[in-house]
Design an enzyme around this catalytic site. Sequence first.
Site, PDB file in Angstrom:
ATOM      1  N   LYS A   1      14.603  -6.573   7.140  1.00 41.19           N
ATOM      2  CA  LYS A   1      13.727  -6.050   8.188  1.00 41.19           C
ATOM      3  C   LYS A   1      13.440  -7.069   9.288  1.00 41.19           C
ATOM      4  CE  LYS A   1      12.416  -1.891   6.628  1.00 41.19           C
ATOM      5  NZ  LYS A   1      12.438  -0.664   7.435  1.00 41.19           N
TER       6      LYS A   1
ATOM      7  N   SER B   1       2.936  -1.168   4.805  1.00 40.81           N
ATOM      8  CA  SER B   1       2.397  -1.988   3.725  1.00 40.81           C
ATOM      9  C   SER B   1       3.527  -2.772   3.076  1.00 40.81           C
ATOM     10  CB  SER B   1       1.721  -1.106   2.680  1.00 40.81           C
ATOM     11  OG  SER B   1       2.664  -0.205   2.147  1.00 40.81           O
TER      12      SER B   1
ATOM     13  N   ASP C   1      16.012  13.058   0.955  1.00 44.26           N
ATOM     14  CA  ASP C   1      15.826  13.697   2.265  1.00 44.26           C
ATOM     15  C   ASP C   1      17.047  13.512   3.173  1.00 44.26           C
ATOM     16  OD1 ASP C   1      14.517  11.038   1.903  1.00 44.26           O
ATOM     17  OD2 ASP C   1      14.491  11.065   4.093  1.00 44.26           O
TER      18      ASP C   1
ATOM     19  N   GLU D   1      20.323   6.953  -2.027  1.00 45.83           N
ATOM     20  CA  GLU D   1      18.902   7.318  -2.090  1.00 45.83           C
ATOM     21  C   GLU D   1      18.476   7.467  -3.553  1.00 45.83           C
ATOM     22  OE1 GLU D   1      17.558   9.892   1.657  1.00 45.83           O
ATOM     23  OE2 GLU D   1      18.929  10.993   0.360  1.00 45.83           O
TER      24      GLU D   1
ATOM     25  N   GLY E   1      14.206  11.223  -3.923  1.00 44.21           N
ATOM     26  CA  GLY E   1      13.945  11.062  -2.485  1.00 44.21           C
ATOM     27  C   GLY E   1      15.191  11.311  -1.655  1.00 44.21           C
TER      28      GLY E   1
ATOM     29  N   SER F   1      19.265  -5.209  -0.099  1.00 44.58           N
ATOM     30  CA  SER F   1      18.456  -5.215   1.126  1.00 44.58           C
ATOM     31  C   SER F   1      17.171  -6.019   1.074  1.00 44.58           C
ATOM     32  CB  SER F   1      18.159  -3.777   1.543  1.00 44.58           C
ATOM     33  OG  SER F   1      17.512  -3.096   0.493  1.00 44.58           O
TER      34      SER F   1
END
Lengths: 322, 322
Positions: free
Chosen positions: A51, A76, A208, A202, A206, A302
């Site tokens: 990130k 968070s 999606d 995924e 989850g 990651s």
Amino acid sequence: MVGLRDIREASRRLAGKAHRTPVVTSRTLDELTGQSIFLKAENLQRTGSFKYRGAYNRIVSLSAAERSAGVSAYSSGNHAQAVALAARELGCPCVILMPSDAPMSKLEATRGYGADIVTYDRHAEDREELGRRLAGDRGMVLVPPFDDPLVIAGQGTVGLELLEECGSLDALVVPVGGGGLLAGSGTAARFMCPSTRIFGVEPESGDDTKRSWEKGEIVAIPVPATIADGLQLSRPGKLTFSMNRHLLRDVLLVSDMEIRQAMKFLFERLKMVVEPSGAAAVAAVLSQKIPSTGGRVGVIVSGGNVDVERFCSLIANLPPTG
Amino acid sequence: MVGLRDIREASRRLAGKAHRTPVVTSRTLDELTGQSIFLKAENLQRTGSFKYRGAYNRIVSLSAAERSAGVSAYSSGNHAQAVALAARELGCPCVILMPSDAPMSKLEATRGYGADIVTYDRHAEDREELGRRLAGDRGMVLVPPFDDPLVIAGQGTVGLELLEECGSLDALVVPVGGGGLLAGSGTAARFMCPSTRIFGVEPESGDDTKRSWEKGEIVAIPVPATIADGLQLSRPGKLTFSMNRHLLRDVLLVSDMEIRQAMKFLFERLKMVVEPSGAAAVAAVLSQKIPSTGGRVGVIVSGGNVDVERFCSLIANLPPTG
């Protein structure tokens, strides 16, 4: 849309600011999978996840006036720490909006990077609305976690470095939350080695992005229950999905148990600490979900931000792996 | 004695056979210590420790007749796995002598590398005598864990690579068990950058090398009680001590609690799994035992073989670090 030129530009901005993380290999992993696996170790990135790349690339691109007004983010998790450190490195004020019941360790880590923390009640308040108001009140720029061209270009440097180091790949396997890492790194792979098959991963609960990809439009699901807290999204981003739908060969699903087994494998055989979301793509490879071709497979690890106590509770007393 | 030429020769033999492990840096570690710290990550070496280098260099140097008769070793730890894998890579039969109460995971790991395991009762039998008899009976060459010029030259490639990557160092900090890693890597540093101050690190309760160095002759102590199982030696080796007494600037002592804090720091901030012995030199640096000069300090992280359960029991519930 984001192209290779944007990713290369991000790479130049990040030189000397973000780590060029190692690409790790393991003969055991190759023997177990029948493929040549190249792990891009973003758990070893600054702030412990990929990130940082996107956050830095976004903030460094602000005007001088914007930078002195400062930045904000609601998160968070790993995005909070990434924005906090990138802001500090660039001498930019920073406010992070966090739920009041976030783990103390995450509050402390983010505060440790010099950010102001504003907490909210996540049962009673809408964080996006709060985030926008905060950004408006203080004149701060909101740094989005994934749905932004500069953030995506920053995350794309993960794929860029992996392809630069490996030369070519038959497949690239990427964990998918909001889809920024996939959109950026997938784009890098698509341009640098067009034959690379690109897989998202995924959690089973989850899915999606899988549903959206199958339907050809964004599908929302309830917030999923999974140990992979970084992948607990209820829908893909607009920009990320518009890119990913053209990049994806398939979306693979992994169970929480497969993620825990992968974390244990990474601990025992590779001596690396990887958080649940960070281990999702390795879980897909270890559980043989990538069509086996004996090929060269790039896998993005990651992130590695997980408390000692949580880590131990997740991987102790599992049946042996390998 | 072992010189730089022997270490360079070992390095050529190990090329493509052992990993050239990464040198890892951390701004947090630099800020905490006021120095520039370069961690040589031998926990990421094949078999999980530096021991593979020495074992491979010893076995590859055998004659064809010796290789076909095979090799043996007595060890319940990292040396066992190193000899087993090096023998397998070189197509050489291998017998490892292990105490019958060794942890199942270590027996399994060593067997997994293809070695025959012979167990003995460590309360009733003398392992050195047994080892020699086994070697004699089967005509196998015993591969010693440290007191051998080719083993020392192999371990010296750790220091060689570190100096090649860093250019120069003001200090080199090395965990000391039998002293092979110190003798080899210290020799590399002495020749490549003569101003490097060389520090050994022992557990407080296992200060046999410190006592020997202070007295100028080998001093034996009772087998020490420490969590650092790889450093549980009661006396230094003859050859290693004859080299180390001229290399050492000082021997630093660390407590088991300092080692556990270092393991936790390495987990939280560097996302690396390091076993107790492997974290000893980092513990010395983190607890400010190296005279601070703002200089460049090379630190060897020597291994990462530790069970999940043991690791968690050692680092859970410690007070926060850093």
